[in-house]
Design a protein around this motif. Structure first.
Motif, PDB file in Angstrom:
ATOM      1  N   THR A  47      84.188  29.385  19.074  1.00 51.94           N
ATOM      2  CA  THR A  47      82.899  28.587  19.139  1.00 51.94           C
ATOM      3  C   THR A  47      81.834  29.151  17.758  1.00 51.94           C
ATOM      4  N   LEU A  48      81.311  30.197  17.696  1.00 44.91           N
ATOM      5  CA  LEU A  48      80.925  30.640  16.770  1.00 44.91           C
ATOM      6  C   LEU A  48      81.637  30.770  14.963  1.00 44.91           C
ATOM      7  N   LEU A  49      82.945  30.505  15.489  1.00 43.95           N
ATOM      8  CA  LEU A  49      84.065  30.553  14.136  1.00 43.95           C
ATOM      9  C   LEU A  49      83.461  29.095  13.714  1.00 43.95           C
ATOM     10  N   CYS A  50      83.293  27.813  14.123  1.00 46.86           N
ATOM     11  CA  CYS A  50      83.718  26.758  13.913  1.00 46.86           C
ATOM     12  C   CYS A  50      82.003  26.256  13.854  1.00 46.86           C
ATOM     13  N   PHE A  51      81.091  27.084  14.548  1.00 47.52           N
ATOM     14  CA  PHE A  51      80.173  26.225  13.604  1.00 47.52           C
ATOM     15  C   PHE A  51      79.478  26.636  12.606  1.00 47.52           C
ATOM     16  N   LEU A  52      80.089  28.189  12.036  1.00 42.12           N
ATOM     17  CA  LEU A  52      79.978  28.988  10.951  1.00 42.12           C
ATOM     18  C   LEU A  52      80.724  27.739   9.938  1.00 42.12           C
ATOM     19  N   VAL A  53      81.459  27.477   9.866  1.00 43.43           N
ATOM     20  CA  VAL A  53      82.206  26.654   9.188  1.00 43.43           C
ATOM     21  C   VAL A  53      81.879  25.137   8.636  1.00 43.43           C
ATOM     22  N   ILE A  54      80.785  24.654   9.051  1.00 41.60           N
ATOM     23  CA  ILE A  54      80.498  23.061   9.762  1.00 41.60           C
ATOM     24  C   ILE A  54      79.144  23.907   9.553  1.00 41.60           C
ATOM     25  N   LEU A  55      78.743  25.033   9.279  1.00 41.45           N
ATOM     26  CA  LEU A  55      77.360  25.436   8.234  1.00 41.45           C
ATOM     27  C   LEU A  55      77.498  25.398   7.178  1.00 41.45           C
ATOM     28  N   ALA A  56      78.410  25.640   6.479  1.00 46.70           N
ATOM     29  CA  ALA A  56      79.647  26.295   4.994  1.00 46.70           C
ATOM     30  C   ALA A  56      79.580  24.792   4.878  1.00 46.70           C
ATOM     31  N   LEU A  57      80.224  23.386   5.645  1.00 40.88           N
ATOM     32  CA  LEU A  57      80.451  22.407   4.530  1.00 40.88           C
ATOM     33  C   LEU A  57      79.268  21.359   4.894  1.00 40.88           C
ATOM     34  N   ALA A  58      77.858  21.953   5.594  1.00 38.68           N
ATOM     35  CA  ALA A  58      76.742  20.988   5.403  1.00 38.68           C
ATOM     36  C   ALA A  58      75.634  22.055   4.566  1.00 38.68           C
ATOM     37  N   GLU A  59      76.666  22.791   3.332  1.00 42.02           N
ATOM     38  CA  GLU A  59      75.819  23.627   2.729  1.00 42.02           C
ATOM     39  C   GLU A  59      74.618  23.899   3.014  1.00 42.02           C
ATOM     40  N   VAL A  60      74.229  24.855   3.427  1.00 43.63           N
ATOM     41  CA  VAL A  60      72.614  25.701   4.628  1.00 43.63           C
ATOM     42  C   VAL A  60      72.620  26.567   3.081  1.00 43.63           C
ATOM     43  N   GLU A  61      71.226  26.188   2.701  1.00 40.98           N
ATOM     44  CA  GLU A  61      70.426  26.671   2.170  1.00 40.98           C
ATOM     45  C   GLU A  61      69.241  27.579   3.032  1.00 40.98           C
ATOM     46  N   LEU A  62      68.976  29.209   2.302  1.00 42.26           N
ATOM     47  CA  LEU A  62      67.633  29.894   2.515  1.00 42.26           C
ATOM     48  C   LEU A  62      66.874  29.044   1.408  1.00 42.26           C
ATOM     49  N   VAL A  63      65.644  28.457   2.392  1.00 40.62           N
ATOM     50  CA  VAL A  63      63.908  27.985   1.260  1.00 40.62           C
ATOM     51  C   VAL A  63      63.191  29.621   1.557  1.00 40.62           C
ATOM     52  N   ARG A  64      62.695  30.297   0.618  1.00 40.99           N
ATOM     53  CA  ARG A  64      61.781  31.624   0.340  1.00 40.99           C
ATOM     54  C   ARG A  64      59.951  30.398   0.550  1.00 40.99           C
ATOM     55  N   LYS A  65      59.621  30.606   0.946  1.00 37.87           N
ATOM     56  CA  LYS A  65      57.991  30.142   0.920  1.00 37.87           C
ATOM     57  C   LYS A  65      57.335  31.956   0.053  1.00 37.87           C
ATOM     58  N   THR A  66      56.491  31.032  -0.625  1.00 42.82           N
ATOM     59  CA  THR A  66      55.290  32.172  -1.479  1.00 42.82           C
ATOM     60  C   THR A  66      53.906  31.861  -1.626  1.00 42.82           C
ATOM     61  N   ASP A  67      52.734  32.862  -1.838  1.00 39.88           N
ATOM     62  CA  ASP A  67      52.165  33.191  -1.788  1.00 39.88           C
ATOM     63  C   ASP A  67      51.358  33.057  -3.278  1.00 39.88           C
ATOM     64  N   THR A 885      82.498  33.984   8.072  1.00 41.97           N
ATOM     65  CA  THR A 885      83.652  33.650   9.194  1.00 41.97           C
ATOM     66  C   THR A 885      84.533  34.386   9.478  1.00 41.97           C
ATOM     67  N   ALA A 886      85.546  34.877   7.553  1.00 42.99           N
ATOM     68  CA  ALA A 886      86.901  35.782   7.777  1.00 42.99           C
ATOM     69  C   ALA A 886      86.467  36.590   8.422  1.00 42.99           C
ATOM     70  N   CYS A 887      85.906  37.323   8.448  1.00 37.84           N
ATOM     71  CA  CYS A 887      85.190  38.789   9.995  1.00 37.84           C
ATOM     72  C   CYS A 887      85.362  38.283  10.779  1.00 37.84           C
ATOM     73  N   LEU A 888      85.086  37.624  11.765  1.00 36.22           N
ATOM     74  CA  LEU A 888      84.643  36.690  13.084  1.00 36.22           C
ATOM     75  C   LEU A 888      86.062  36.838  13.165  1.00 36.22           C
TER      76      LEU A 888
END
Length: 1008
Positions: A47-67, A885-888
């Motif tokens: 289940t976790l493998l499928c979820f991570l592959v789908i996130l990679a296809l959706a191009e997830v990004e890390l958004v950092r906000k700073t003051d 994903t490859a490690c899992l």
């Protein structure tokens, strides 16, 4: 300090999460791993493998906000900011930045200065601001372009911080549209603060303009008007506002090579606008400049002095004026030609090569420029003068863009033999000054032997390298050039080679660096050996040094060089050189000796000496060369049918252009195109080449020929600018800041408006800037063109109403003093700019630059206030998800293939605590497995024994030893079904025994 969020670039890929319930269902029915906890682990992993592959296809990004906050100060450095106020601006910026910048959360500060352009003085950084009044960057201070500074700030902001600009300016804007850009900046989240810079209110006197007719005739009076404006300061007392300002008005007329004071008068200038007018009259044609200036009697009565002058041009039409440039050493060489032109009502000015024009304005009185057998570099050891690159460019611009004629007359010092190859003047001519299509071309070879010892460091080595490059320019592509440099050792900087690879030679010359001692003899010897081996008609060596060299047999070497037909010229730089030795070498080597005190003279010497290598371009024949008519031309119209032979000319090659016309050709030398007369249209002007002379050396018999005078007169009249005046065309100009508007009013011969014409605008600005434009018709018979005057100074324009028609010439002077003439209050515009609010933030502030340090310490709002939306930066992390994903996936495979157990943890604990290791109880399943194995072994033994008895009765029954370990009989003993036929194992054992018996019998036979 930092807030982190996740964002998804392609959220529609999340619909693939619907696959996960299906995965659970299939896994529940088909997964064969024993144990519920192992099934749960495997299902969770997949289940976790499928979820991570789908996130990679959706191009997830890390958004950092700073003051963090980045503040960039935009400082106006235009001339409208007085120097004392600019010092106060610098102090204000430095104090506010260092006082209010917060080290936490790591706020940054930067500085951009601007005028007509913008430059980064200090990029945004996290430290105190060290700003001085002596700025490092260079900008155009005659204009103000706030928009350019704001654009540069947008590009300079770091991405990981909130952004704010602080604009420190007086608000005067001569270029761009800052308000429009400010609205776009605030919409993108950038805050804007404003610090208005106001000057002390005082009086301002301005010379608005001086007007003269753009074109008029000789000896015709015309009006000149000077418009002055006296604008009292806002803080003056009422009585003072009514008083006039006394001062001096002065008008100077420049033209014809002299300056004349036309007006020098004291006046009382009342508040308001006044027109000072007078009349002038000029007897000679040409371009004239009128400069008007007003100087107040008392200081402090005028705010800016930069707007106290104005200029105007007027063109006096004449019947035709010719400028003849001759060699200063032979000023009377063309007296017969000058006399002939004057007899035909043409004005001729003879200008020696040591008194040349300095700018384009000097050439405007002339409709034709003739270069009469003058070299690019002229003079002797007592002094050398040369045409600069700027002067050659002016000659070309004057023909191409302003329609003046250009003629080059041949001679030993003309064309390629005069060093004109690879120059702007060659581009303006219909001939290339080198021979390109000859089968056998006599070439020249030039060897430069240059001192690069430590004493040549600095200015000397710089000008030596410049001189070497100038010498290279004077050579043709078939000529040879070499550079041998020396200090304590000799180095072949450029081995003797063809000059066609100019870029490589220039790069090698540029690498010269001064260092070491001085030893000239090996370098001269090496240069001589290279020249001796070269296949060239003319060989020349230039030796340059500034110091003393060890004693050697230079006289013998110089004599040897001279005997091989090589000439040697020596150059002594400074007083420390061995003048006596160098003079001796030049005398033996049949060259010249030069001693220079300024290194700047070295390039002229090298240009002069490089002409020796170009001598093969001169072709002479004692018996004479008979010209032949190749095509009809206006210059040759009406001439006698037979041309006289000539004894010499300078060889060249016609340019490969359909505009080039070669009416007269020469048959020798055979194998190449030999032009005697060549013409073409260059821009809106014409240029002509006559490769022989005008009766001095090669055509002495032509002066008595009936067609001599007509030939040269028609050549001059065909080439020179048409001076016919057409009153049907009127040109007017308007200047708004740096924009120039040109208006053409055109009528036909019947006085009707001329519509649907295609007038063209050509011109030349300061520093030879080319001006081209197309007119647009805006009304019946009226056409308008505009162009941007990037630099202040004189601009000369030529308007051609229709193609092929005589252009109308005008001159304007763009002063770019709009800042000093503009007295508008720009504070409202700055206030509107500060009132703009970024989305999610607050509007800007207006600060007072004149606050005391105590007031500055008590203000609440500062440029470093954190009232803007937090800055955010996005970083893709899909590749990290793929790695996880490859490690899992490996863990999932291990979970299905490996039997997990944790019994080893108890053993490890016992060993660590030094406890006795307990025998681990065997599970019942293992006991059943062992029992089953024992039962199978017994059955196999029985089967093996019976099979042995049947097959080999003579053998003794084998005993099978079984384990003594007693095991409990399993509860369920599976029965083994046996067949009557021997089993596979029995047959295998039987075959093995037979093979062993055969081996034993073979051994026995061998023994026996």
């Amino acid at each position: 300090m930092f807030d982190y969020e996740f964002s998804i670039e392609r959220p529609w890929f999340l619909l693939l999460l619907l696959i996960i319930p299906i995965l659970w269902s299939v896994s529940w029915k088909s997964l064969t791993i024993g144990g519920r906890w192992r099934w749960s682990l495997a299902t969770a992993l997949r289940t976790l493998l499928c979820f991570l592959v789908i996130l990679a296809l959706a191009e997830v990004e890390l958004v950092r906000k700073t003051d963090r906050l980045s503040v960039i100060y935009l400082i106006d450095r235009s001339l409208s900011i007085p120097p004392d106020r600019l010092d106060e601006v610098v102090e204000y910026v430095r104090s506010t930045a260092n006082t209010f910048r917060k080290p936490s959360p790591d706020d940054r500060v930067g500085v951009i200065t601007f005028g007509g352009d913008a430059a980064i003085e200090i990029p945004p950084w996290s430290s105190d601001l060290y700003l001085r009044s002596q700025f490092e960057t260079q900008i155009d201070r005659q204009q103000t372009n706030l928009e350019a500074a704001m654009k540069l700030a947008q590009a300079a902001f770091p991405i990981d911080a909130a952004k704010r600009v602080v604009i420190v300016t007086d608000g005067k804007e001569t270029l761009g549209n800052a308000m429009q850009l400010a609205q776009a900046m605030t919409q993108s989240g950038i805050g804007i603060d404003v610090v208005p810079v106001s000057t002390i209110a005082r009086g301002e006197i301005t010379v608005e303009k001086i007007t003269t007719p753009s074109t008029t005739r000789e000896k015709t009076p015309f009006p000149v008007q000077v418009v002055l404006k006296n604008e009292p300061g806002a803080l003056w007392d009422r009585e003072g506002m009514k008083k006039p300002v006394s001062g001096n008005i002065r008008v100077i007329r420049s033209g014809g090579g002299r300056d004349t004071v036309v007006v020098d008068q004291q006046i009382e200038l009342e508040p308001g606008t006044r027109v000072f007018a007078f009349q002038d009259e000029l007897p000679d044609g040409g371009f004239y400049t009128y400069d008007a200036a007003f100087t107040p009697d008392q200081r402090g009565m005028d705010g800016f002095t930069q707007n106290n002058s104005a200029s105007s041009f007027t063109h006096i039409e004449s019947s035709g004026h010719v400028l003849l440039i001759v060699d200063a050493a032979r000023p009377n060489e063309f007296d017969e030609l000058v006399a002939m032109l004057k007899r035909n009502d043409l004005k001729v000015t003879v200008q020696p090569s040591d008194q040349l024009f300095t700018n384009l304005s000097d050439l405007q009185p002339y409709d034709l420029v003739i270069l009469g057998n003058v070299a690019r570099s002229t003079g002797d050891t007592n002094g050398i003068t040369a045409f600069s690159d700027a002067q050659m460019q002016i000659l070309a611009d004057n023909t191409r863009d302003l329609g003046a004629g250009l003629i080059m007359l041949g001679g030993p010092d003309s064309f390629g033999a005069g060093g004109w190859a690879n120059t702007p003047l060659e581009e303006a001519m219909p001939l290339d000054f080198q021979i390109k299509d000859a089968k056998v071309v006599p070439v020249g070879a030039l060897m430069l032997v240059m001192d690069k010892s430590g004493s040549m460091a600095g200015e000397k080595i710089h000008w030596c390298k410049a001189a070497a490059r100038e010498a290279l320019r004077a050579l043709g592509s078939r000529d040879f050039i070499g550079v041998t440099s020396f200090d304590s050792i000799t180095q072949r900087t450029v081995p003797l080679q063809r000059a066609e690879n100019r870029q490589f030679v220039q790069q090698m010359i540029s690498r010269l660096a001064a260092d070491g001692g001085t030893d000239m003899f090996p370098a001269m010897e090496d240069g001589f050996r290279q020249l001796e081996a070269a296949d060239a008609a003319v060989k020349h060596m230039i030796v340059l040094t500034d110091g003393q060299t060890p004693a050697a047999d230079f006289a013998r070497l110089a004599k040897q060089i001279s005997d091989r037909g090589i000439t040697v010229t020596t150059v002594a730089v400074g007083q420390d050189a061995d003048v006596r030795l160098l003079n001796q070498i030049a005398a033996i080597g049949r060259g010249k000796f030069y001693q220079v005190t300024s290194p700047k003279a070295i390039p002229r010497i090298f240009m002069q000496e490089a002409r020796r290598v170009a001598r093969p371009l001169i072709f002479e024949k004692e018996g004479g060369i008979q010209p032949s008519l190749a095509s009809e031309h206006e210059i040759l119209k009406g001439l006698p049918s037979g041309f006289l032979p000539l004894s010499g000319y300078v060889m060249s090659t016609p340019k490969d252009s359909p505009l080039v016309d070669v009416p007269l050709m020469l048959p020798e030398p055979v194998g190449q195109s030999n032009a005697l007369l060549a013409t073409w249209q260059y821009g809106i002007g014409r240029s002509v080449c006559w490769t022989s002379d005008a009766g001095q050396r090669w055509t002495t018999n032509w002066t008595s020929w009936d067609g001599y005078e007509k030939l040269f007169l028609q050549m001059v009249r065909w080439t020179m600018r048409n001076t016919d005046n057409d009153s049907n065309y009127i040109v007017a100009t308007e200047i708004h800041g740096s924009k120039v508007k040109v208006t053409l009013n055109a009528l036909d011969d019947e006085g009707n408006f001329m519509n649907f014409a295609s007038p063209q605008l050509h011109g030349v600005g300061p520093q030879s800037g080319t001006i081209d434009g197309t007119f647009k018709q805006v009304a019946p018979g009226r056409y308008v063109a505009e162009f941007e005057a990037a630099k202040s100074g004189p601009h000369f324009l030529a308007v051609a109403p229709t193609p092929g028609q005589t252009p109308v010439r005008i001159g304007i002077n763009v002063q770019n003093t709009q800042e000093f003439r503009d007295q508008t209050d720009h504070l409202p515009m700055l206030q509107r700019m500060a009132a703009l609010s970024p989305p999610g933030g607050k509007s800007g502030e207006i600060f007072n630059i004149d606050m005391t340090p105590e007031q500055l310490a008590t203000i609440e709002a500062t440029p470093f206030r954190h009232d803007l939306p937090k800055a955010s930066s996005q970083r893709p992390i899909w590749y990290l998800i793929l790695v996880g994903t490859a490690c899992l996936f490996l863990i999932d495979i291990a979970n299905r293939r490996v039997l997990w157990g944790f019994a080893w943890t108890r053993t490890l604990w016992n060993r660590m605590t030094h406890r006795p290791i307990e025998e681990a109880a065997q599970p019942k399943s293992l006991e059943r497995l062992k029992a089953q194995k024992q039962s199978l072994n017994r059955q196999w033994d029985e089967e093996f024994a019976s099979d042995t008895t049947r097959t080999t009765p003579t053998e003794s029954t084998a005993e099978i030893v079984t384990s003594d370990t007693s095991v409990d009989t399993p509860r369920d003993n599976p029965s083994l079904e046996t067949s009557e036929e021997p089993g596979y194992l029995n047959r295998l054992l039987h075959a093995k025994r037979q093979a062993r018996q055969v081996d034993d019998s073979d051994r026995n036979d061998h023994r026996n």
